[in-house]
Structures are given as structure tokens and as C-alpha cells.
Scaffold this active site. Structure first.
Site, PDB file in Angstrom:
ATOM      1  N   TYR A  85       0.838  -1.199   0.000  1.00 51.83           N
ATOM      2  CA  TYR A  85       0.000   0.000   0.000  1.00 51.83           C
ATOM      3  C   TYR A  85       0.874   1.250   0.000  1.00 51.83           C
ATOM      4  O   TYR A  85       0.566   2.248  -0.664  1.00 51.83           O
ATOM      5  CB  TYR A  85      -0.920   0.018   1.218  1.00 51.83           C
ATOM      6  N   HIS A 171       6.217  -7.800  -0.309  1.00 53.16           N
ATOM      7  CA  HIS A 171       6.616  -7.666   1.101  1.00 53.16           C
ATOM      8  C   HIS A 171       8.014  -8.254   1.307  1.00 53.16           C
ATOM      9  O   HIS A 171       8.167  -9.477   1.416  1.00 53.16           O
ATOM     10  CB  HIS A 171       5.610  -8.382   2.017  1.00 53.16           C
ATOM     11  N   SER A 225       8.056 -11.198  38.168  1.00 56.45           N
ATOM     12  CA  SER A 225       7.288 -12.432  37.963  1.00 56.45           C
ATOM     13  C   SER A 225       8.188 -13.621  37.668  1.00 56.45           C
ATOM     14  O   SER A 225       7.768 -14.764  37.806  1.00 56.45           O
ATOM     15  CB  SER A 225       6.319 -12.238  36.791  1.00 56.45           C
ATOM     16  N   GLY A 226       9.420 -13.344  37.246  1.00 52.43           N
ATOM     17  CA  GLY A 226      10.293 -14.421  36.799  1.00 52.43           C
ATOM     18  C   GLY A 226      10.249 -14.605  35.309  1.00 52.43           C
ATOM     19  O   GLY A 226      11.056 -15.335  34.734  1.00 52.43           O
ATOM     20  N   VAL A 228      10.732 -13.284  31.358  1.00 50.54           N
ATOM     21  CA  VAL A 228      11.919 -12.641  30.804  1.00 50.54           C
ATOM     22  C   VAL A 228      11.817 -11.119  30.826  1.00 50.54           C
ATOM     23  O   VAL A 228      12.806 -10.422  31.102  1.00 50.54           O
ATOM     24  CB  VAL A 228      12.206 -13.171  29.377  1.00 50.54           C
ATOM     25  N   ASP A 229      10.636 -10.542  30.571  1.00 46.26           N
ATOM     26  CA  ASP A 229      10.510  -9.082  30.490  1.00 46.26           C
ATOM     27  C   ASP A 229      10.783  -8.420  31.843  1.00 46.26           C
ATOM     28  O   ASP A 229      11.614  -7.516  31.946  1.00 46.26           O
ATOM     29  CB  ASP A 229       9.126  -8.680  29.979  1.00 46.26           C
ATOM     30  N   SER A 230      10.077  -8.878  32.876  1.00 49.87           N
ATOM     31  CA  SER A 230      10.268  -8.258  34.188  1.00 49.87           C
ATOM     32  C   SER A 230      11.668  -8.555  34.732  1.00 49.87           C
ATOM     33  O   SER A 230      12.271  -7.725  35.418  1.00 49.87           O
ATOM     34  CB  SER A 230       9.203  -8.732  35.183  1.00 49.87           C
TER      35      SER A 230
END
Length: 513
Positions: A85, A171, A225-226, A228-230
Site C-alpha cells: 500500500y 513484502h 514475575s520471573g 523474561v521481560d520483568s
């Protein structure tokens, strides 16, 4: 690191691959940001981007309400690449013609490219790309030359070298386009003159320095939380300010087998973090007695998490900052770009916004998940934690159909551990994006030894996906499934049947509840 000195703007026109384009640019070691197509030329100029990429989108450029960019974007002198597009929009805005095609192109398409053009430098003259369009560029604007064609599309790609404008009808970001990464690199390195300085080691070093400057001598609180992010967010802050950070790990008893002990061991012993582990299993299970509805489970767990976290944080006195593990897809899905808003994200178990903090620390809000994992490895977090499977906030509560009991929890923890062990032993733990066991709530007749049984059915779920918005069921080898089934039936009490879920998303979701 060159984050802000060398950045690409990706203008989102609502395409399904918008995030994927951003990830591909990052894989080329070039920083990029996904923004709405409504961003003005003045805003773009002020931000100092090295290049602009227009994404695809579901509209036709000639529709009355079709999204259009500020036409002055083409006068900034900044290289622009239009995709699908975005290519059609570039053509139409600059005086070309876009029409509806009699022959629609979807899927793999053979194309012929001009290797002497900038986009296709060093490319094979004949190749395969991924098309997904009903309209096509019928006439290129003045100053453009056609650089690629297909049997049914007269303008597969075009470029105007003088104005540094480029367009592809296909793409390049999807795997089905054979040399898509080469085409993107040609744009980034040759047109935009990017130097590929976006390195994770530099990100970690610079982020720790910036956190030190921002936080100063103030205190920070993090709900760990344990996941990966936190974990990566907390460790970045810890490296910056040490004991000024306190992490509260609310163990609701719904984690996977041995997970709580692993989290405590890594962060308290290996990294010497201020970690408070709250063993609240009995408290959570008492609230969940007799509750079968999945939405009620989620609500109860979320509300109880907030209460426990607030109770613990109030014991610590004044704390100025709250650290969250927000990552870039969270930001985008919450409505920063133009793709549909998927969900609102509350990254600390649904914590309310007004909890008395001066500010929020989100050190990962510019990173995709794969980049977060790389940052974690750079920081020295053990691989088993960095590559931990995605895990929902309510934990095993939404992988147990029906009400939650101690016995069901113990059964599912053992079954899930077996599945994870066998996936790792057979090298599937990195190939399959998410996999887990579900206690279905179904009982069926079986025969074990010489006796009749009437016991539980475990369902195995494993999917492959690039974005977790769509997913396909993983083609796990039969011998691996057989080994998992045999082990579960022999090692887990009260299980006599194991089934494999072969439903994709959509129509199903990845989780069962």
C-alpha cells in the site's frame, strides 16, 4: 549506540506486517520506531530520521477515507521506501496512477529485477517474493523508473534515485521473499547510509547509564514475575542503582514446577538483589475454591495480586519509582501505530496507574521480545530463564479447565514439566514458540494393567508463530509425542489419556482459557 542519531521511521498504514518490518530493520542493526501515518513532515524533520518506510495496509489508495501521509514528506530529502500500500500511495501522491487489477496476486510470485538498481544491488535477476494486493501501479510518477516486474504486475518495484524514493509492491519483510533482507539492507545501508550501530551490548551499557542519571538516589520498586521481560527490566535497574531497587515476587502458587525456587535462587543469590518473595499460595487458592469460569479466575487472581503487592510495598516506606517490563509490542498494541488495538497492557499484574509513585521506569519499552532475550544474555541471566516459555499472569489457573485444587495443580505441574523436558531433550525448545500441557477436565475410560481406569486427559499444545497474533500448530515428531505420552501416563498419577491440539489461531486461541 546511535539509537537517536541513526533511526528509521516506519509509518504505519494499518498493515498486518507493520511490526514485522520493524523487527527486520532491527535485525539489520538499525534502530527504528513504528509511528502513525498521521505524523507530519515537520515532526519527522525535527526527529531527525535517517529514512522512512511506509507499511502496507488494507485500503485502496483511491478510497475516500484511505489513509494518506503528509505529502510534504516527499520534499524532506529523506529516503523513503514504500511497501505494498505504501508503494501505491507514493505513486498516486506523486502523480502516478493506481488501478484495481483484474488478476489479483496473493502468495509466492516470480519476479524479474534489475540488479543495477539500488534496491536490488547484488540480487539475483529472477527470484520469488510474497505478494498480497488487489490494486497495482499502472503508471509510475515522473522521474521514476521501473526496477522489477512480474507476469501480471507491470510495476513490482520502482525508484527515483535523484529524490531517494523507492517502492516495492511485494513484502520484503516476510520469509517467503527469498532475498527480502538483502533488499531492506540495500535501502538502509545504501540509500539511508546507516552504519548499523544498533548493538545490544551498547543498549545495555547506555541504558544502565541513563537509569543512573534518571533515578539518582531515589528508590525503585518492581513486581518481579520471573518472566523474561520483568527479569531483564529489574536487572537493568539493579545494575544501575543496586540496593535502591526492591523486587517483590508474588508467588501465587500457580507457577510451573520449581519455578518459584528458581526465580529466588537466580535473583537473590546469583545477582544479590533485594528480593522479597511472598508465598501466597494458600491465600490465592482459598479465593479460587469452586471457581470454574476463566474470566472470574483471571479477575480474582489479578485483584488479589494487586492487594498482596500493595500490602508488601506499604511496608517499605516511601518509594519514588515503579519499574515495569513493558516492551515495544505492548506499546504498539496499545494503540501507538495504526494497526488495530489488540489489548491494553498493564504490565505489573494489572496494577492501578495511581499507586503513589513519582514516575514509571520502563527500560525495555523500545525493544522487541527477541531483543529483550539478547539483552538478558548480555546481562548474564541464565539461558533457562532467558528462554523461558511465555506464561500468562494467572499461571496454571487458566490451563486447568474447571475449578482449581491442590491435587489438580500438582498433576499439571508434573505433566507440564515432562513436556518441557522432552522438548528440550529433542531440540524443540527453541524451534517451537510456545508449548505447554493442559488439564482438560475430561475423564475417560482406560485400561492399565489388568484393570479399568477412569482418569484424566492431558492435552498438549504447541504452536509456531512470528507475532503471537496468529499461530500454527507445531508439527512435532510422532516419536517425541509418543515419549511424552508414555512418560505422563507412567509417571503422573491419575492420567490415562494424552491428546495433541492441532488447531491454529484463528479460530482457536493459543491458551485454552
Amino acid at each position: 549506540m546511535g539509537i537517536k542519531n541513526e533511526s528509521i521511521l516506519i509509518m504505519d498504514f494499518g498493515g498486518q506486517y507493520s511490526q514485522l518490518i520493524a523487527r527486520r530493520v532491527r535485525e539489520c542493526n538499525v534502530y527504528c520506531e513504528l509511528k502513525s501515518y498521521k505524523m507530519t513532515a515537520d515532526e519527522i524533520k525535527k526527529a531527525g530520521y535517517k529514512g522512512i518506510i511506509f507499511t502496507g495496509g488494507p485500503n485502496s489508495t483511491y478510497d475516500e477515507n484511505a489513509p494518506k501521509c503528509d505529502p510534504k514528506v516527499f520534499e524532506l530529502g529523506i529516503p523513503v521506501l514504500g511497501i505494498c500500500y505504501g508503494a501505491q500511495l507514493m505513486a498516486q501522491t506523486l502523480g502516478g496512477k493506481v488501478k484495481s487489477s483484474d488478476v489479483k496476486e496473493y502468495g509466492k510470485t516470480e519476479i524479474e529485477v534489475n540488479p543495477s538498481s539500488l534496491l536490488f544491488h547484488a540480487a539475483k535477476p529472477n527470484n520469488v517474493c510474497w505478494m498480497s494486493h488487489t490494486d497495482f501501479i499502472a503508471e509510475v510518477p515522473h522521474g521514476f523508473k521501473i526496477t522489477a516486474i512480474s507476469a501480471d504486475c507491470p510495476v513490482v518495484a520502482m525508484e527515483d534515485i535523484k529524490r531517494n524514493l523507492y517502492a516495492m509492491q511485494f513484502h520484503p519483510e516476510v520469509q517467503h521473499t527469498n532475498e527480502g533482507m538483502l533488499y531492506l539492507k540495500n535501502f538502509l545501508y545504501n540509500a539511508c547510509c546507516c552504519t548499523a550501530e544498533w548493538q545490544m551490548s551498547s543498549f545495555v551499557t547506555d541504558t544502565i547509564r541513563d537509569l543512573k542519571d534518571k533515578i539518582g538516589d531515589k528508590k525503585v520498586l518492581c513486581a518481579l514475575s520471573g518472566g523474561v521481560d520483568s527479569s531483564v527490566a529489574a536487572l537493568l535497574v539493579h545494575k544501575a542503582v543496586g540496593k535502591q531497587l526492591t523486587c517483590i515476587f508474588v508467588d501465587h502458587g500457580l507457577l510451573r514446577k520449581d519455578e518459584g525456587d528458581q526465580v529466588e535462587s537466580v535473583f537473590k543469590q546469583q545477582f544479590d538483589m533485594n528480593l522479597i518473595r511472598v508465598n501466597a499460595k494458600d491465600r490465592f487458592l482459598s479465593k479460587l475454591v469452586g471457581v470454574s469460569d476463566p474470566e472470574r479466575k483471571r479477575k480474582i487472581i489479578g485483584e488479589e495480586f494487586i492487594r498482596v503487592f500493595e500490602e508488601e510495598s506499604q511496608k517499605l516506606g516511601k518509594i519514588e519509582y515503579l519499574c515495569q517490563g513493558t516492551i515495544y509490542p505492548d506499546v504498539v498494541e496499545s494503540g501507538v501505530g495504526e494497526s488495530a488495538v489488540i489489548k491494553s497492557h498493564h504490565n505489573v499484574g494489572g496494577l492501578p496507574e495511581d499507586v503513589g509513585f513519582e514516575g514509571i521506569i520502563e527500560p525495555l519499552r523500545d525493544l522487541f521480545k527477541d531483543e529483550v532475550r539478547r539483552a538478558g544474555l548480555e546481562l548474564g541471566i541464565p539461558e533457562f530463564l532467558v528462554w523461558r516459555q511465555p506464561f500468562p499472569g494467572p499461571g496454571l489457573a487458566i490451563r486447568i479447565m474447571g475449578d482449581i485444587t491442590e491435587e489438580k495443580l500438582a498433576l499439571l505441574k508434573d505433566a507440564d514439566a515432562i513436556m518441557r523436558e522432552e522438548f528440550a531433550a529433542n531440540g524443540l525448545d527453541r524451534q517451537v514458540n510456545q508449548y505447554f500441557a493442559v488439564l482438560t477436565g475430561i475423564k475417560s475410560v482406560g485400561v492399565m494393567g489388568d484393570g479399568r481406569t477412569y482418569d484424566n486427559t492431558i492435552a498438549l499444545r504447541a504452536v509456531t508463530t512470528s507475532d503471537f497474533m496468529t499461530a500454527d500448530w507445531a508439527r512435532v515428531p510422532y516419536d517425541v509425542l509418543e515419549k511424552i505420552s508414555n512418560r505422563m501416563i507412567n509417571e503422573v498419577p491419575n492420567v490415562n489419556r494424552v491428546v495433541y491440539d492441532i488447531t491454529s489461531k484463528p479460530p482457536a486461541t493459543i491458551e485454552w482459557e
